[in-house]
Scaffold this motif. Sequence first.
Motif, PDB file in Angstrom:
ATOM      1  N   ASP A 218       1.313  -0.985   0.134  1.00 15.48           N
ATOM      2  CA  ASP A 218       0.013  -0.028  -0.137  1.00 15.48           C
ATOM      3  C   ASP A 218       0.534   1.155   0.021  1.00 15.48           C
ATOM      4  O   ASP A 218       1.733   1.851   0.982  1.00 15.48           O
ATOM      5  CB  ASP A 218      -0.781   0.335   1.316  1.00 15.48           C
ATOM      6  N   PRO A 219       0.544   2.024  -1.069  1.00 17.90           N
ATOM      7  CA  PRO A 219       1.443   3.487  -1.164  1.00 17.90           C
ATOM      8  C   PRO A 219       1.034   3.830   0.799  1.00 17.90           C
ATOM      9  O   PRO A 219       2.734   4.829   1.062  1.00 17.90           O
ATOM     10  CB  PRO A 219       0.855   4.293  -2.015  1.00 17.90           C
ATOM     11  N   GLU A 220       0.302   3.735   1.085  1.00 19.29           N
ATOM     12  CA  GLU A 220      -0.421   4.728   2.560  1.00 19.29           C
ATOM     13  C   GLU A 220       1.334   4.102   3.369  1.00 19.29           C
ATOM     14  O   GLU A 220       1.230   5.426   4.463  1.00 19.29           O
ATOM     15  CB  GLU A 220      -1.461   4.754   2.630  1.00 19.29           C
ATOM     16  N   THR A 221       2.026   2.985   3.078  1.00 23.91           N
ATOM     17  CA  THR A 221       2.879   2.558   4.623  1.00 23.91           C
ATOM     18  C   THR A 221       4.192   2.388   3.833  1.00 23.91           C
ATOM     19  O   THR A 221       5.088   2.346   4.494  1.00 23.91           O
ATOM     20  CB  THR A 221       1.756   1.096   4.624  1.00 23.91           C
ATOM     21  N   VAL A 222       4.196   3.316   3.008  1.00 22.89           N
ATOM     22  CA  VAL A 222       5.675   3.395   2.357  1.00 22.89           C
ATOM     23  C   VAL A 222       6.863   3.789   3.419  1.00 22.89           C
ATOM     24  O   VAL A 222       7.735   2.892   4.078  1.00 22.89           O
ATOM     25  CB  VAL A 222       5.748   4.421   0.983  1.00 22.89           C
ATOM     26  N   ASN A 223       5.842   4.836   4.019  1.00 29.62           N
ATOM     27  CA  ASN A 223       6.978   5.762   4.765  1.00 29.62           C
ATOM     28  C   ASN A 223       7.266   5.072   6.424  1.00 29.62           C
ATOM     29  O   ASN A 223       8.354   4.643   7.274  1.00 29.62           O
ATOM     30  CB  ASN A 223       6.386   7.005   5.374  1.00 29.62           C
ATOM     31  N   TYR A 224       6.242   3.838   6.921  1.00 28.57           N
ATOM     32  CA  TYR A 224       6.160   3.344   8.167  1.00 28.57           C
ATOM     33  C   TYR A 224       6.861   1.742   7.540  1.00 28.57           C
ATOM     34  O   TYR A 224       8.019   1.711   8.397  1.00 28.57           O
ATOM     35  CB  TYR A 224       5.013   2.842   8.454  1.00 28.57           C
TER      36      TYR A 224
ATOM     37  N   PRO B 130       7.485  -5.202  14.605  1.00 22.65           N
ATOM     38  CA  PRO B 130       5.977  -5.663  14.293  1.00 22.65           C
ATOM     39  C   PRO B 130       6.272  -6.525  12.659  1.00 22.65           C
ATOM     40  O   PRO B 130       7.387  -6.512  12.471  1.00 22.65           O
ATOM     41  CB  PRO B 130       5.560  -3.815  14.362  1.00 22.65           C
ATOM     42  N   ALA B 131       5.255  -7.040  12.698  1.00 24.37           N
ATOM     43  CA  ALA B 131       5.112  -7.819  11.062  1.00 24.37           C
ATOM     44  C   ALA B 131       4.819  -6.774   9.668  1.00 24.37           C
ATOM     45  O   ALA B 131       4.352  -5.736  10.497  1.00 24.37           O
ATOM     46  CB  ALA B 131       3.384  -8.997  11.198  1.00 24.37           C
ATOM     47  N   PRO B 132       5.124  -7.333   9.329  1.00 21.78           N
ATOM     48  CA  PRO B 132       4.810  -6.015   7.737  1.00 21.78           C
ATOM     49  C   PRO B 132       3.285  -6.033   7.687  1.00 21.78           C
ATOM     50  O   PRO B 132       2.168  -6.765   7.796  1.00 21.78           O
ATOM     51  CB  PRO B 132       5.308  -7.422   6.572  1.00 21.78           C
ATOM     52  N   PRO B 133       3.444  -4.588   7.224  1.00 23.72           N
ATOM     53  CA  PRO B 133       2.220  -4.141   7.236  1.00 23.72           C
ATOM     54  C   PRO B 133       1.205  -4.568   6.353  1.00 23.72           C
ATOM     55  O   PRO B 133      -0.009  -4.076   6.417  1.00 23.72           O
ATOM     56  CB  PRO B 133       2.160  -2.367   7.688  1.00 23.72           C
ATOM     57  N   ASP B 134       1.771  -4.691   5.756  1.00 22.38           N
ATOM     58  CA  ASP B 134       0.808  -5.364   4.139  1.00 22.38           C
ATOM     59  C   ASP B 134       0.485  -6.562   4.122  1.00 22.38           C
ATOM     60  O   ASP B 134       1.159  -7.072   4.457  1.00 22.38           O
ATOM     61  CB  ASP B 134       1.748  -4.577   2.910  1.00 22.38           C
TER      62      ASP B 134
END
Length: 252
Positions: free
Chosen positions: A135-141, A195-199
């Motif tokens: 998800d492009p929105e999670t790239v910074n995280y 933490p686990a990968p967000p995507d």
Amino acid sequence: MTTTYKSLALRGVAAGGIAGVASALVQLLVTEIPIRAALAVEEARAPAGEEAGHTHGGEEELVSRGAQVVGGMLGVVIVGIAVGLVFATAYALSKRWFADRTPFSRSFAFGAAVFGAVALLPWLKYPANPPAVGDPETVNYRTALYLGVVVAGLVIVWAASWLAEQLRAQSQPVRTTAVLLAVAAAVAVVLLAFPAPPDTIPADMPVNVLWQFRLSSLAQLATLYVGIGVVFGLLIDPASRKAKAPEKAAVA
């Protein structure tokens, strides 16, 4: 001191350039295959009349895929040169560690350790994903998590070197076992603490494409980092032996 820093730096740049070219070839011949397959998946998702890589107005893509590949390969070579210079600097600063080893074995071990810290450990926790995943929105995280694991890996390498130095008086089997157990414990802590990968992986992404990309990306990084250690070791070892020859002659 067997060689000057300038001599080490020049060899580091050369090693980085050679390993960078080898890594770029892996990218072209191996990694590019799953990338194109993933781009096809991404293109298949695009609404009718709108292909992946094009704007909503139907304009041509700004940069062709061929130009992207060439630019990516050039970037890998440039990164290799930069890493080679940093590698040579770190080698110069850490020559007092494992002084009983040959320059080649130290360089190879150093390259393998760097690969483990900045590539393998992050890959184990956050394996690379091809286009059409993420998800492009999670790239910074995701970037922050990845860099956090890289920093943790570098700390583990430094701590392992420090521990080996402290145990120098011990026998080789005891020292090796203690360092390996400490590294294994530290790696386990890192893998569990982050933490686990967000995507999630989309259902339309073929598993074989996903893992082909992940493994080829890891192979590309191994070619770069371990390659720098091997090439730098080959370049510095003869120079070190040549520099030591006058010292031995003088003693004799």
